[in-house]
Design a protein around this motif. Structure first.
Motif, mmCIF file in Angstrom:
data_model
loop_
_atom_site.group_PDB
_atom_site.id
_atom_site.type_symbol
_atom_site.label_atom_id
_atom_site.label_comp_id
_atom_site.label_asym_id
_atom_site.label_seq_id
_atom_site.Cartn_x
_atom_site.Cartn_y
_atom_site.Cartn_z
ATOM 1 N N PRO A 67 0.831 -1.210 0.000
ATOM 2 C CA PRO A 67 0.000 0.000 0.000
ATOM 3 C C PRO A 67 0.873 1.272 0.000
ATOM 4 C CG PRO A 67 -0.354 -1.312 1.998
ATOM 5 C CD PRO A 67 0.674 -2.017 1.203
ATOM 6 N N PRO A 68 0.344 2.360 -0.588
ATOM 7 C CA PRO A 68 1.138 3.599 -0.677
ATOM 8 C C PRO A 68 1.646 4.093 0.681
ATOM 9 C CG PRO A 68 -1.169 3.976 -1.303
ATOM 10 C CD PRO A 68 -0.975 2.497 -1.193
ATOM 11 N N GLU A 69 0.870 3.836 1.740
ATOM 12 C CA GLU A 69 1.292 4.277 3.087
ATOM 13 C C GLU A 69 2.618 3.620 3.481
ATOM 14 O OE1 GLU A 69 -1.734 3.134 2.425
ATOM 15 O OE2 GLU A 69 -3.209 4.604 3.134
ATOM 16 N N VAL A 70 2.734 2.346 3.136
ATOM 17 C CA VAL A 70 3.956 1.618 3.508
ATOM 18 C C VAL A 70 5.157 2.190 2.748
ATOM 19 C CG1 VAL A 70 5.110 -0.642 3.435
ATOM 20 C CG2 VAL A 70 2.742 -0.484 4.203
ATOM 21 N N ILE A 71 4.926 2.547 1.482
ATOM 22 C CA ILE A 71 6.019 3.124 0.685
ATOM 23 C C ILE A 71 6.445 4.478 1.276
ATOM 24 C CG2 ILE A 71 6.779 3.821 -1.635
ATOM 25 C CD1 ILE A 71 6.032 0.808 -1.371
ATOM 26 N N THR A 72 5.458 5.287 1.660
ATOM 27 C CA THR A 72 5.762 6.591 2.277
ATOM 28 C C THR A 72 6.633 6.403 3.520
ATOM 29 O OG1 THR A 72 3.656 7.472 1.514
ATOM 30 C CG2 THR A 72 4.696 8.648 3.344
ATOM 31 N N ILE A 73 6.324 5.367 4.293
ATOM 32 C CA ILE A 73 7.065 5.129 5.539
ATOM 33 C C ILE A 73 8.499 4.646 5.250
ATOM 34 C CG2 ILE A 73 7.132 3.774 7.683
ATOM 35 C CD1 ILE A 73 3.999 3.744 7.511
ATOM 36 N N ILE A 74 8.623 3.691 4.353
ATOM 37 C CA ILE A 74 9.963 3.163 4.024
ATOM 38 C C ILE A 74 10.848 4.291 3.480
ATOM 39 C CG2 ILE A 74 11.249 1.539 2.577
ATOM 40 C CD1 ILE A 74 8.782 -0.148 2.325
ATOM 41 N N GLN A 75 10.232 5.109 2.633
ATOM 42 C CA GLN A 75 10.943 6.249 2.046
ATOM 43 C C GLN A 75 11.426 7.214 3.132
ATOM 44 O OE1 GLN A 75 8.480 7.935 -1.149
ATOM 45 N NE2 GLN A 75 8.849 9.891 -0.140
ATOM 46 N N GLY A 76 10.592 7.425 4.143
ATOM 47 C CA GLY A 76 10.983 8.296 5.264
ATOM 48 C C GLY A 76 12.112 7.681 6.084
ATOM 49 N N PHE A 77 12.038 6.368 6.291
ATOM 50 C CA PHE A 77 13.122 5.679 7.009
ATOM 51 C C PHE A 77 14.440 5.865 6.258
ATOM 52 C CE2 PHE A 77 10.133 2.164 8.946
ATOM 53 C CZ PHE A 77 9.682 3.076 9.871
ATOM 54 N N PHE A 78 14.356 5.684 4.943
ATOM 55 C CA PHE A 78 15.552 5.867 4.108
ATOM 56 C C PHE A 78 16.074 7.305 4.250
ATOM 57 C CE2 PHE A 78 16.699 7.721 -0.089
ATOM 58 C CZ PHE A 78 18.035 7.317 -0.065
ATOM 59 N N ALA A 79 15.142 8.279 4.181
ATOM 60 C CA ALA A 79 15.545 9.689 4.235
ATOM 61 C C ALA A 79 16.335 9.998 5.509
ATOM 62 C CB ALA A 79 14.307 10.578 4.151
ATOM 63 N N VAL A 80 15.862 9.493 6.626
ATOM 64 C CA VAL A 80 16.536 9.764 7.900
ATOM 65 C C VAL A 80 17.902 9.074 7.935
ATOM 66 C CG1 VAL A 80 16.429 9.516 10.417
ATOM 67 C CG2 VAL A 80 14.358 10.097 9.145
ATOM 68 N N GLU A 81 17.922 7.795 7.573
ATOM 69 C CA GLU A 81 19.167 7.015 7.692
ATOM 70 C C GLU A 81 20.246 7.499 6.731
ATOM 71 O OE1 GLU A 81 19.910 4.686 9.930
ATOM 72 O OE2 GLU A 81 18.099 3.615 10.513
#
Ligand code: FE2
Ligand code: FE2
Length: 364
Positions: A67-81
């Protein structure tokens, strides 16, 4: 002795009252603790957590219909790391005089760098972001620099304890979603074993980071209770996740994370703050604030360290002393395995300011 000295000589008395550890000695003990812990940590990291962001996961079999929500979250995790180089360089600089701490930050940085690469792979192999989009996003992120949240080493050390625990919690809850265990209607039925393994693998690293920094804060708490408790109080009063001001659309990310049941203010209070408090022998935020207030009411006589008498009621110093002792036993066992003990073993030295529990012999 003080009352027989003429007034003009008062300044020449040693600043450390007899029988107490000088700050220099305390700093030396903390440094030795960090050094031993860092060497133990590195060996363990190589033995048990030596995974690779490309080879350790079956990327070709990642779920293509998340789902798009999961992609938004993974993308945010990547952004921080992906700010790992900024986190590392800033922290290394701050503690560069300490062998144990600065070398640890390099090791830590090398682990955070793997997290960034693994999350980027997850974004790519989800099939929902093009390589061009990812490149542009990364470019945008990299145009900004992460700065230290606090100017001094002790506050940043305390900050990382809370931050690592919060990150671990985020990833464990992502793992739960990818295992199909979400209680949220919009995420029910989502499964992705690859994503679950990524989240779990990184969460294990974050737990190890949390433990390292926690041991460090315990040593500070044991030898410098007052300034450490002050730092804890300051950090929790303004805690936010790293890079919150740098990541584009942070608000959207944060709300998506919250709605997914991954992380929010209640999780911070219950699963981050309370957990860290328990591990540091602090009963509650209220008890911490109250203790600091009481300590301030006690006058600081003639440069002596009498202020600390009230501070000991603020936390369970017996539990913290036990933890610092156990840390030293762990380091000593490690050193014996190598043979370091034959030359220069790390020793635990009691802080004589710590009050004795009733029934405990003075020189116990
Ligand atoms: Fe990380
Ligand atoms: Fe971490």
């Amino acid at each position: 002795m003080a009352d027989i000295l003429p007034p003009n000589m008062l300044n020449e008395r040693p600043r450390t009252p007899a029988g107490l550890l000088s700050n220099q000695e305390k700093d030396r003990l903390i440094e030795r603790g960090f050094l031993g812990l860092y060497r133990w940590y590195t060996a363990r990291s190589q033995e048990t957590r030596n995974w690779n962001p490309d080879r350790s996961f079956d990327w070709r079999h990642m779920n293509q219909n998340l789902p798009p929500e999961v992609i938004t979250i993974i993308q945010g995790f990547f952004a921080v790391e992906q700010y790992a180089p900024d986190f590392t360089s800033n922290l290394v600089n701050l503690v560069r005089r300490s062998h144990g701490r600065s070398h640890f930050q390099l090791r830590w940085g090398s682990e955070e760098e793997k997290h960034a690469d693994a999350w980027e792979n997850a974004v790519l192999f989800s099939g929902q972001r093009s390589p061009a989009w990812i490149a542009e996003y990364k470019d945008r992120l990299r145009s900004q620099t992460w700065e230290l949240p606090f100017p001094d080493a002790i506050h940043n050390l305390v900050y990382t304890v809370f931050q690592e625990r919060a990150t671990q919690l985020n990833y464990l809850n992502m793992m739960k979603i990818a295992q199909g265990r979400s209680e949220k209607p919009h995420l029910r039925g989502v499964t992705d074993p690859v994503l679950a393994k990524v989240a779990q693998t990184i969460a294990v690293d974050e737990a190890a980071h949390y433990n390292f920094f926690l041991e460090g804060v315990r040593m500070y708490l044991y030898y410098y209770p007052e300034r450490t408790l002050e730092a804890i109080k300051n950090v929790i009063s303004q805690f936010s996740m790293p890079a919150a001001t740098l990541v584009p659309n942070w608000q959207e990310f944060y709300e998506t994370v919250y709605r997914a049941g991954i992380y929010g203010p209640r999780d911070f209070s219950r699963d981050v703050m309370q957990v860290a408090f328990r591990n540091l022998g602090i009963e509650s935020r209220k008890a911490l604030e109250e203790g600091i207030r009481k300590t301030r009411e006690v006058p600081d006589f003639e440069g002596g360290n009498f202020k600390t008498t009230a501070i000991w009621d603020t936390f369970d110093y017996g539990a913290v002393e036990g933890d610092v002792r156990r840390l030293h036993v762990k380091i000593q066992d490690y050193e014996k395995g190598i043979g370091f003990d034959l030359y220069d073993p790390t020793e635990f030295v009691e802080n004589p300011e710590v009050p004795k529990k009733p029934g405990q012999a003075a020189d116990d």
